[in-house]
Design an enzyme around this catalytic site. Sequence first.
Site, PDB file in Angstrom:
ATOM      1  N   ASP A 192     -53.104 -37.357 -94.711  1.00  0.00           N
ATOM      2  CA  ASP A 192     -54.009 -36.784 -95.706  1.00  0.00           C
ATOM      3  C   ASP A 192     -55.357 -37.498 -95.609  1.00  0.00           C
ATOM      4  O   ASP A 192     -55.682 -38.333 -96.434  1.00  0.00           O
ATOM      5  CB  ASP A 192     -53.394 -36.929 -97.110  1.00  0.00           C
ATOM      6  CG  ASP A 192     -54.302 -36.372 -98.196  1.00  0.00           C
ATOM      7  OD1 ASP A 192     -55.211 -35.588 -97.875  1.00  0.00           O
ATOM      8  OD2 ASP A 192     -54.104 -36.735 -99.372  1.00  0.00           O
ATOM      9  N   PHE A 193     -56.116 -37.153 -94.554  1.00  0.00           N
ATOM     10  CA  PHE A 193     -57.455 -37.712 -94.356  1.00  0.00           C
ATOM     11  C   PHE A 193     -58.449 -36.673 -94.866  1.00  0.00           C
ATOM     12  O   PHE A 193     -58.654 -35.638 -94.231  1.00  0.00           O
ATOM     13  CB  PHE A 193     -57.720 -38.011 -92.880  1.00  0.00           C
ATOM     14  CG  PHE A 193     -56.912 -39.153 -92.309  1.00  0.00           C
ATOM     15  CD1 PHE A 193     -56.077 -39.925 -93.112  1.00  0.00           C
ATOM     16  CD2 PHE A 193     -56.992 -39.467 -90.959  1.00  0.00           C
ATOM     17  CE1 PHE A 193     -55.345 -40.979 -92.587  1.00  0.00           C
ATOM     18  CE2 PHE A 193     -56.264 -40.520 -90.424  1.00  0.00           C
ATOM     19  CZ  PHE A 193     -55.437 -41.276 -91.234  1.00  0.00           C
ATOM     20  N   GLU A 194     -59.090 -36.952 -95.992  1.00  0.00           N
ATOM     21  CA  GLU A 194     -59.838 -35.904 -96.686  1.00  0.00           C
ATOM     22  C   GLU A 194     -61.332 -35.877 -96.387  1.00  0.00           C
ATOM     23  O   GLU A 194     -62.034 -34.984 -96.867  1.00  0.00           O
ATOM     24  CB  GLU A 194     -59.595 -36.024 -98.187  1.00  0.00           C
ATOM     25  CG  GLU A 194     -58.124 -35.881 -98.527  1.00  0.00           C
ATOM     26  CD  GLU A 194     -57.871 -35.605 -99.989  1.00  0.00           C
ATOM     27  OE1 GLU A 194     -58.839 -35.395-100.731  1.00  0.00           O
ATOM     28  OE2 GLU A 194     -56.690 -35.589-100.379  1.00  0.00           O
ATOM     29  N   LEU A 195     -61.833 -36.828 -95.597  1.00  0.00           N
ATOM     30  CA  LEU A 195     -63.260 -36.832 -95.282  1.00  0.00           C
ATOM     31  C   LEU A 195     -63.486 -37.049 -93.792  1.00  0.00           C
ATOM     32  O   LEU A 195     -64.243 -37.936 -93.375  1.00  0.00           O
ATOM     33  CB  LEU A 195     -63.992 -37.899 -96.105  1.00  0.00           C
ATOM     34  CG  LEU A 195     -64.158 -37.604 -97.594  1.00  0.00           C
ATOM     35  CD1 LEU A 195     -64.805 -38.789 -98.307  1.00  0.00           C
ATOM     36  CD2 LEU A 195     -64.997 -36.345 -97.815  1.00  0.00           C
TER      37      LEU A 195
END
Length: 347
Positions: A152-155
């Site tokens: 969950d890498f959001e950027l």
Amino acid sequence: MKLNMKFGVVFCFVCVLCTVAELSSCASDSPAEKKVSVPEVDVSSYSGEQDEPGRFREIWAYLMDGEEEYLDFSYPISDIGYFGAGINTFGELIGVPDRLEIAEYTGRVHLVVADNSRALTHFCLDPQYPVRDSLLQEIAEASADFDGVQIDFELVSERDREHFFSFLGELKNLVAPKPLSVAIPARTRDISGDPYSYSSIVPYVDRILIMAYDEHWSGGSPGPVASMDWCASVSEYARSQIPLGKLIMGLPFYGRAWGTPNTSKAYRFSTLSELMAEKKILPASVDRSSGHPNFSYTELVSVSVYFDDAQSVFSRAEMYRTAGVDKIGFWRLGQEAPGIWEMLRIE
């Protein structure tokens, strides 16, 4: 979206509105005693059509480390996303939850590795830095106690697009045969250079959870966290890009509140003087006891609150199901109106 944990005020409001029945305990009477094995991941595309309302092939739910009391073993949950491990300043894996905390849960438990720093994500994804390989190995080793891994890498920046894809591909090989999943933002169309390009990510993972929430967010205008029309558009686009066998549509349990006017801001002295005049703050009433001038005044604030109850969550889930989606996931346990679990079942 998912990393913000600041919904306390909203949940208090929601609790007032929820019915007594929805707030009643759903504690398990007899947890299952035998752990299930991890089945082979089905990566084929199938219709997902089911006649019974509320019935899904997989129901995922996120669980925060330290909030294990919110997991009721009687809930129809096939997969837990255990949130969550993170990455420290040096690119090292930290905060891996203890799987034994939910040892009685018999479904699949996925280690979620989350990061929401664009700079740190770049540092960990770009092969020119030495931390990438060691981070991959640390995640693979930590997965030994889990049934799968979710990233969950959001950027992720556009510049790191290909690095992100290759990172997922390498990790998939390291954790195989355990499934690798990824949580990515909602989209309704193609975006040039998008690091979260749905079709581009498909070959590298076994499951793709679309975070179809935060349509309206804390820094924007008031509105539903995930409106039906918007979710329908997200689902339609996702189904056109991702095989149904891999697609999980994410749903929110939380609500949001917006207040007007928003009085939190920085002031220059000239504007502050205007404010004092407007609010009739006299120089003599300014408190100087601490050595720093300060004053207080009362402001009438109008608050708009949007939230989900069991019926609205179910309606959205049904919209996905009737469109052919047979896997859904919820953010997150402890935020829901408990009555939703009585409406759902696993195929």
